[in-house]
Design a protein around this motif. Structure first.
Motif, short mmCIF file in Angstrom:
data_model
loop_
_atom_site.label_atom_id
_atom_site.label_comp_id
_atom_site.label_asym_id
_atom_site.label_seq_id
_atom_site.Cartn_x
_atom_site.Cartn_y
_atom_site.Cartn_z
N GLY A 144 -12.45 0.04 -7.62
CA GLY A 144 -13.52 -0.60 -6.87
C GLY A 144 -13.11 -0.88 -5.43
N ARG A 145 -14.08 -0.94 -4.54
CA ARG A 145 -13.78 -1.22 -3.13
C ARG A 145 -13.36 -2.67 -2.91
N ALA A 146 -13.58 -3.54 -3.89
CA ALA A 146 -13.13 -4.93 -3.76
C ALA A 146 -11.61 -5.04 -3.93
N TYR A 147 -11.00 -4.00 -4.49
CA TYR A 147 -9.55 -3.98 -4.68
C TYR A 147 -8.90 -3.70 -3.33
N VAL A 148 -8.31 -4.72 -2.71
CA VAL A 148 -7.80 -4.60 -1.34
C VAL A 148 -6.35 -5.10 -1.28
N VAL A 149 -5.49 -4.32 -0.64
CA VAL A 149 -4.11 -4.74 -0.37
C VAL A 149 -3.93 -4.71 1.15
N PRO A 150 -4.07 -5.85 1.82
CA PRO A 150 -4.07 -5.89 3.29
C PRO A 150 -2.80 -5.38 3.94
N THR A 151 -1.71 -5.31 3.17
CA THR A 151 -0.43 -4.85 3.72
C THR A 151 -0.54 -3.46 4.32
N PHE A 152 -1.45 -2.65 3.78
CA PHE A 152 -1.57 -1.26 4.21
C PHE A 152 -2.85 -1.07 5.02
N PRO A 153 -2.74 -0.78 6.31
CA PRO A 153 -3.94 -0.61 7.14
C PRO A 153 -4.80 0.58 6.74
N ASP A 154 -4.20 1.55 6.04
CA ASP A 154 -4.94 2.74 5.59
C ASP A 154 -5.41 2.61 4.15
N TRP A 155 -5.53 1.36 3.67
CA TRP A 155 -5.83 1.14 2.25
C TRP A 155 -7.13 1.82 1.82
N ASP A 156 -8.17 1.73 2.63
CA ASP A 156 -9.44 2.35 2.28
C ASP A 156 -9.27 3.85 2.05
N GLU A 157 -8.49 4.50 2.91
CA GLU A 157 -8.25 5.93 2.76
C GLU A 157 -7.47 6.21 1.47
N ARG A 158 -6.52 5.35 1.14
CA ARG A 158 -5.74 5.53 -0.09
C ARG A 158 -6.65 5.44 -1.32
N ILE A 159 -7.52 4.45 -1.33
CA ILE A 159 -8.43 4.28 -2.47
C ILE A 159 -9.33 5.50 -2.62
N ARG A 160 -9.89 5.95 -1.50
CA ARG A 160 -10.78 7.12 -1.55
C ARG A 160 -10.04 8.36 -2.03
N ALA A 161 -8.81 8.55 -1.58
CA ALA A 161 -8.03 9.71 -2.02
C ALA A 161 -7.71 9.63 -3.51
N MET A 162 -7.35 8.42 -3.97
CA MET A 162 -7.03 8.24 -5.38
C MET A 162 -8.27 8.46 -6.24
N ASN A 163 -9.40 7.94 -5.80
CA ASN A 163 -10.63 8.12 -6.56
C ASN A 163 -11.06 9.58 -6.59
N ALA A 164 -10.81 10.31 -5.52
CA ALA A 164 -11.15 11.73 -5.48
C ALA A 164 -10.34 12.49 -6.54
N ILE A 165 -9.06 12.15 -6.67
CA ILE A 165 -8.22 12.77 -7.69
C ILE A 165 -8.77 12.45 -9.08
N THR A 166 -9.11 11.18 -9.29
CA THR A 166 -9.63 10.76 -10.59
C THR A 166 -10.91 11.51 -10.93
N ARG A 167 -11.83 11.59 -9.98
CA ARG A 167 -13.09 12.28 -10.25
C ARG A 167 -12.86 13.78 -10.51
N ARG A 168 -11.95 14.38 -9.76
CA ARG A 168 -11.67 15.81 -9.90
C ARG A 168 -11.08 16.11 -11.28
#
Length: 225
Positions: A144-168
């Motif tokens: 979910g997009r509510a899952y946030v780890v502020p330590t990483f400024p590219d977190w949104d990109e990481r989530i999207r990439a991980m979700n893309a792998i999961t969907r694929r």
């Protein structure tokens, strides 16, 4: 006059256990297995007005209401990566012999300083290959997009990439993918636990409902073919 706080019974995104069981009245599964991390386990802080129970236990209870003989095994461990899931949980799960099996979606894999998404996908594919040998119907979540780890400024990109792998991989292995990325529950103020990572029990209740809804949809789709 103050507005009453929402409870599990009044939550429009939740199904009661009785209703969920009625929708799954013809469910064929008798051995429900769950592997993975804390998301698989259903870890989360209590929410007033909601049963203090994770999504996986909730789904197991629904299946056991449909058929009391249903067996349930959850081997998930807090903080594990996909690689550790493969190394330490899948052999035991294979011995259990599930006909419905939930797989993790890599939240701990992307907590490294520089995650290697090619390597992550290879490891996840290995997990799916081993899981598919059980001949179980596979299920998983997107993060979910509510899952946030502020330590990483590219977190949104990481989530999207991980979700893309999961969907694929989910599509390739005909898994039931419960998409939580943009689910309306992400907008709730009380969704996250104190750690700001895990869904509280109100979120767990919604996740369980979404699993049931997707299983019902899958069964109805197969019946209509």
């Amino acid at each position: 006059m103050p507005i009453p706080a929402m409870t599990e019974q009044s939550d429009p995104l939740c199904l009661s256990e009785v209703t969920a069981a009625a929708l799954l009245f013809d469910a064929p599964w008798r051995r429900f297995g769950v592997v993975g991390d804390s998301l698989s386990a259903g870890v989360g802080d209590p929410t007033p007005g909601y049963t203090n129970k994770g999504w996986a236990d909730r789904v197991a209870n629904v299946l056991q209401r449909v058929c009391p003989d249903v067996q349930y095994l959850n081997t998930s461990e807090f903080g594990v990566t996909t690689a550790r899931t493969v190394a330490h949980q899948l052999d035991r799960m294979a011995e259990f012999g599930p006909d419905l099996l939930h797989l993790p979606c890599g939240p701990n894999d992307i907590l490294r300083r520089k995650p290697d998404f090619d390597e992550i996908e290879k490891t996840m594919r290995r997990m799916y290959d081993l899981a598919a040998r059980t001949r179980a119907l596979l299920t998983t979540f997107t993060l979910g997009r509510a899952y946030v780890v502020p330590t990483f400024p590219d977190w949104d990109e990481r989530i999207r990439a991980m979700n893309a792998i999961t969907r694929r991989l989910g599509a390739e292995y005909e898994a039931v993918v419960v998409d939580m990325w943009n689910h309306p529950v992400n907008d709730r103020d009380n969704l996250l636990s104190e750690d700001r990572i895990h869904f509280s029990t109100s979120g767990q209740a919604v996740m369980a409902t979404e699993v049931v809804r997707q299983l019902v949809y899958m069964l109805s789709s197969r019946t209509s073919e």
